[in-house]
Design a protein around this motif. Structure first.
Motif, PDB file in Angstrom:
ATOM      1  N   GLU A 221       4.562  11.401  -9.059  1.00 19.36           N
ATOM      2  CA  GLU A 221       3.041  11.076  -8.073  1.00 19.36           C
ATOM      3  C   GLU A 221       2.997   9.599  -7.569  1.00 19.36           C
ATOM      4  O   GLU A 221       2.293   9.201  -6.833  1.00 19.36           O
ATOM      5  CB  GLU A 221       1.970  10.992  -9.329  1.00 19.36           C
ATOM      6  N   ASP A 222       4.267   8.817  -7.663  1.00 19.74           N
ATOM      7  CA  ASP A 222       4.670   7.824  -6.934  1.00 19.74           C
ATOM      8  C   ASP A 222       5.327   8.038  -5.662  1.00 19.74           C
ATOM      9  O   ASP A 222       5.101   7.103  -4.530  1.00 19.74           O
ATOM     10  CB  ASP A 222       5.573   6.688  -7.515  1.00 19.74           C
ATOM     11  N   THR A 223       5.338   9.276  -5.067  1.00 18.94           N
ATOM     12  CA  THR A 223       5.920   9.627  -3.819  1.00 18.94           C
ATOM     13  C   THR A 223       5.002   9.381  -2.787  1.00 18.94           C
ATOM     14  O   THR A 223       3.957   9.833  -2.834  1.00 18.94           O
ATOM     15  CB  THR A 223       6.337  11.214  -3.553  1.00 18.94           C
ATOM     16  N   ALA A 224       5.423   8.555  -1.796  1.00 16.39           N
ATOM     17  CA  ALA A 224       4.383   8.406  -0.899  1.00 16.39           C
ATOM     18  C   ALA A 224       5.120   7.414   0.336  1.00 16.39           C
ATOM     19  O   ALA A 224       6.474   6.859   0.018  1.00 16.39           O
ATOM     20  CB  ALA A 224       3.493   7.372  -1.188  1.00 16.39           C
ATOM     21  N   ALA A 225       4.509   7.086   1.335  1.00 11.14           N
ATOM     22  CA  ALA A 225       5.013   6.073   2.288  1.00 11.14           C
ATOM     23  C   ALA A 225       4.765   4.806   1.761  1.00 11.14           C
ATOM     24  O   ALA A 225       3.142   4.634   1.500  1.00 11.14           O
ATOM     25  CB  ALA A 225       4.694   6.600   3.766  1.00 11.14           C
ATOM     26  N   TYR A 226       5.238   3.855   1.814  1.00  4.10           N
ATOM     27  CA  TYR A 226       5.045   2.419   1.486  1.00  4.10           C
ATOM     28  C   TYR A 226       4.831   1.595   2.350  1.00  4.10           C
ATOM     29  O   TYR A 226       5.893   1.531   3.244  1.00  4.10           O
ATOM     30  CB  TYR A 226       5.785   2.101   0.145  1.00  4.10           C
TER      31      TYR A 226
ATOM     32  N   LYS B  10      -3.660  12.092   1.599  1.00  3.06           N
ATOM     33  CA  LYS B  10      -4.324  11.324   0.837  1.00  3.06           C
ATOM     34  C   LYS B  10      -4.588  10.115   1.521  1.00  3.06           C
ATOM     35  O   LYS B  10      -3.930   9.797   2.532  1.00  3.06           O
ATOM     36  CB  LYS B  10      -3.764  10.918  -0.679  1.00  3.06           C
ATOM     37  N   GLU B  11      -5.827   9.112   1.103  1.00  4.52           N
ATOM     38  CA  GLU B  11      -5.741   8.039   1.735  1.00  4.52           C
ATOM     39  C   GLU B  11      -5.030   7.004   1.456  1.00  4.52           C
ATOM     40  O   GLU B  11      -4.225   6.766   0.277  1.00  4.52           O
ATOM     41  CB  GLU B  11      -7.274   7.613   1.562  1.00  4.52           C
ATOM     42  N   ARG B  12      -4.782   5.940   2.138  1.00  7.93           N
ATOM     43  CA  ARG B  12      -3.917   4.897   2.006  1.00  7.93           C
ATOM     44  C   ARG B  12      -4.566   3.932   0.874  1.00  7.93           C
ATOM     45  O   ARG B  12      -5.663   3.849   0.969  1.00  7.93           O
ATOM     46  CB  ARG B  12      -3.485   4.019   3.233  1.00  7.93           C
ATOM     47  N   GLU B  13      -3.768   3.551  -0.118  1.00  5.60           N
ATOM     48  CA  GLU B  13      -4.374   2.888  -1.246  1.00  5.60           C
ATOM     49  C   GLU B  13      -3.440   1.833  -1.750  1.00  5.60           C
ATOM     50  O   GLU B  13      -2.339   1.730  -1.260  1.00  5.60           O
ATOM     51  CB  GLU B  13      -4.269   3.789  -2.543  1.00  5.60           C
TER      52      GLU B  13
ATOM     53  N   PHE C 145       0.832  -1.036  -0.108  1.00  4.49           N
ATOM     54  CA  PHE C 145      -0.031   0.069   0.047  1.00  4.49           C
ATOM     55  C   PHE C 145       0.744   0.959   0.138  1.00  4.49           C
ATOM     56  O   PHE C 145       2.085   0.995   0.266  1.00  4.49           O
ATOM     57  CB  PHE C 145      -0.900   0.088   1.316  1.00  4.49           C
ATOM     58  N   ARG C 146       0.478   2.433  -0.404  1.00  6.92           N
ATOM     59  CA  ARG C 146       0.930   3.695  -0.075  1.00  6.92           C
ATOM     60  C   ARG C 146       0.096   4.849   0.331  1.00  6.92           C
ATOM     61  O   ARG C 146      -1.061   4.855  -0.145  1.00  6.92           O
ATOM     62  CB  ARG C 146       1.806   4.170  -1.455  1.00  6.92           C
TER      63      ARG C 146
END
Length: 127
Positions: free
Chosen positions: A89-94, A43-46, A37-38
């Motif tokens: 746009e892939d920037t996130a916590a994974y 934003k919500e976790r997806e 997930f990220r």
């Protein structure tokens, strides 16, 4: 104590690659499907991807199809997420999590269909 630990995140330029690892300790990963997930700020976790316990089934979010590949090495109690052609746009916590849905071949798990979670690893894509 059963836990998952993610690693492999970092800062990369657009078009670059990273490989995330999710290592299980305190339990055997063989019996469990695993989801990645990220969550980006605000934003919500997806769900990003999932893999069945034996590795025979995988699934991906449309936004990462063709760029990300999930795999597992049960002998090492580890699931991987190879991320290529990374975009800002892939920037996130994974995060990785045990997928309890048992439907990875059909759909990505929701956050409510999960068990143990890791603490996350940050991926930042920027020039």
């Amino acid at each position: 104590q059963s836990q998952l630990v993610e690693s492999g995140g970092g800062l990369v330029q657009p078009g670059g690659s990273l490989r995330l690892s999710c290592v299980a300790s305190g339990f055997t990963l063989d019996y469990y499907a695993i989801g990645w997930f990220r969550q980006a700020p605000g934003k919500e976790r997806e769900g990003v991807s999932c893999i069945s316990s034996g590795g025979g089934s995988t699934n991906y979010a449309e936004s990462v199809k063709g760029r990300f590949t999930i795999s597992r090495d049960n002998a090492k109690n580890t699931v991987y997420l190879q991320m290529n052609d990374l975009k800002p746009e892939d920037t996130a916590a994974y995060f990785c999590a045990v997928d309890l849905s048992q439907r990875c071949s059909v759909k990505l798990p929701t956050t409510r269909e999960t068990g143990i979670w890791g603490q996350g690893t940050q991926v930042s894509v920027s020039s």
